[in-house]
Design an enzyme around this catalytic site. Structure first.
Site, mmCIF file in Angstrom:
data_model
loop_
_atom_site.group_PDB
_atom_site.id
_atom_site.type_symbol
_atom_site.label_atom_id
_atom_site.label_comp_id
_atom_site.label_asym_id
_atom_site.label_seq_id
_atom_site.Cartn_x
_atom_site.Cartn_y
_atom_site.Cartn_z
ATOM 1 N N HIS A 72 14.507 -6.737 -8.970
ATOM 2 C CA HIS A 72 13.210 -6.127 -8.669
ATOM 3 C C HIS A 72 12.333 -5.964 -9.902
ATOM 4 C CE1 HIS A 72 10.477 -3.701 -6.204
ATOM 5 N NE2 HIS A 72 10.437 -2.814 -7.198
ATOM 6 N N SER A 115 5.621 -3.767 -7.586
ATOM 7 C CA SER A 115 6.231 -2.841 -6.631
ATOM 8 C C SER A 115 5.143 -2.074 -5.873
ATOM 9 C CB SER A 115 7.188 -1.899 -7.367
ATOM 10 O OG SER A 115 8.033 -1.215 -6.467
ATOM 11 N N ASP A 150 16.566 -9.051 -5.214
ATOM 12 C CA ASP A 150 15.902 -7.743 -5.215
ATOM 13 C C ASP A 150 16.606 -6.823 -4.225
ATOM 14 O OD1 ASP A 150 14.146 -5.560 -4.982
ATOM 15 O OD2 ASP A 150 12.389 -6.815 -5.316
#
Length: 352
Positions: free
Chosen positions: A289, A159, A254
């Protein structure tokens, strides 16, 4: 291992919980019980037909854990057993902040000296003044350790950690990873000089809240923040500058970041400059994610602290079974990628 990756909070639990191991020096203890008939609650009030206690360790025997508090850097170093020196990995997590150790402990258990790097603590989020230099210093602290092969250091980010990893690989004059792994992130930046500070991406994400959506369950969907992917080079990391093998891992469900679109743009940019052979993209249907080490319980949504420390219910996405399969498959391929490019004599194309 389905009993682990399929775990859920019991009905009536506080909303938005996420199971994570904080103290990696002790095992995660899991009680497995069998009851008569199907039950969804009231377990403590019933007698189990059978019960077994299992332990999941994150550290292999002999792995050392060392606190790092040097030159302004906060982190934890994990050193495999044996004489060394070893290849190394700088491990960076996302925008939730803090110091997360369990992935670094697992990597060290597979033979890599690994530094879990802390940043974006509550104090950092109130005053995000850290510059790229912080990550360069952390890289050099890891690289200069006597148990590390200095020319065999990788960067791994998830991320927001992807933003840091790509910035370092593209622009740093002093920290030059042998290879990079980027999980569930993007190369998009809102500034003309991304090498100045990756922390500005947090200010950008804060401003793009207008693009966020709320679903019928009051979950925040943030994936539209960087869409459409800009065409202007000064709004994103110039990945054409990256000269080392790069592995990108994305989930096609995601809901927090436009990772699939970002990976496609990165591929186009690198192919145009002749560096496409350095890139490998793993794209998984049904994955969200939070792509973590295998058998970590799938979390579709959880509480997430914003820069002002207010908590929102962030939708991460993913469906339980395909997400669990993704975590197992991607972890094995990440380990293979790291072993291939950190143990061989000369860097080569990123192929799995």
């Amino acid at each position: 291992m389905g009993l682990l990756w399929s775990m859920r909070p019991i009905p009536g639990s506080r909303q938005g919980l996420r199971l994570r191991k904080r103290d990696i020096m002790s095992p995660m203890v899991v009680n497995i019980s069998i009851f008569s008939g199907h039950m969804s609650q009231g377990f403590s009030e019933k007698d189990a037909l059978a019960t077994v206690v299992t332990e999941r360790w994150y550290l292999a025997p002999g792995v050392q854990r060392v606190d790092v508090r040097e030159r302004g850097v906060k982190g934890t170093l994990f050193i495999p057993p044996g004489p060394g020196p070893f290849p190394a990995v700088l491990d960076m997590w996302g925008g939730g902040g803090g110091l997360v150790e369990y992935r670094a402990a697992l990597l060290a258990s597979h033979g890599f000296v690994t530094m879990a790097l802390g940043y974006l603590s509550p104090e950092d989020k109130r005053t995000p003044t850290l510059e790229t230099e912080y990550f360069d210093i952390a890289y050099h602290l890891l690289q200069s350790h006597p148990q590390v092969c200095p020319d065999r250091v990788a960067a791994l980010g998830l991320s927001f950690g992807t933003s840091v990893t790509l910035t370092m690989a593209a622009y740093s004059k002093t920290a030059q990873p042998r290879c990079c792994v980027c999980i569930s992130g993007s190369h998009v930046y809102p500034i003309s000089k991304p090498q100045k500070s990756p922390f500005v991406v947090l200010e950008y994400m804060k401003r793009t809240l207008l693009k966020a959506r709320i679903d019928e369950d009051n979950h925040l969907i943030w994936r539209d923040a960087v869409l459409p992917i800009p065409t202007e080079l000064d709004t994103k990391v110039d990945v054409a500058r990256i000269k080392c093998p790069l592995l990108i891992v994305v989930g096609q469900d995601d809901q927090n970041c436009a990772t699939v679109e970002s990976a496609a743009d990165i591929k186009q940019m690198m192919e145009r400059c002749g560096n496409g052979h350095l890139l490998t993209v793993l794209s998984y249907p049904g994955a969200g994610h939070l792509i973590e080490p295998p058998y970590t319980p799938h979390v579709r949504f959880s509480n997430f602290p914003t820069q002002g420390r207010e908590k929102v219910l962030m939708l991460w996405g993913g469906q339980t079974k395909p997400h669990a399969d993704t975590q197992e498959d991607s972890w094995n391929k990440i380990l293979l990628f790291l072993h291939t490019h950190l143990h061989q004599d000369t860097p080569a194309a990123a192929r799995l």
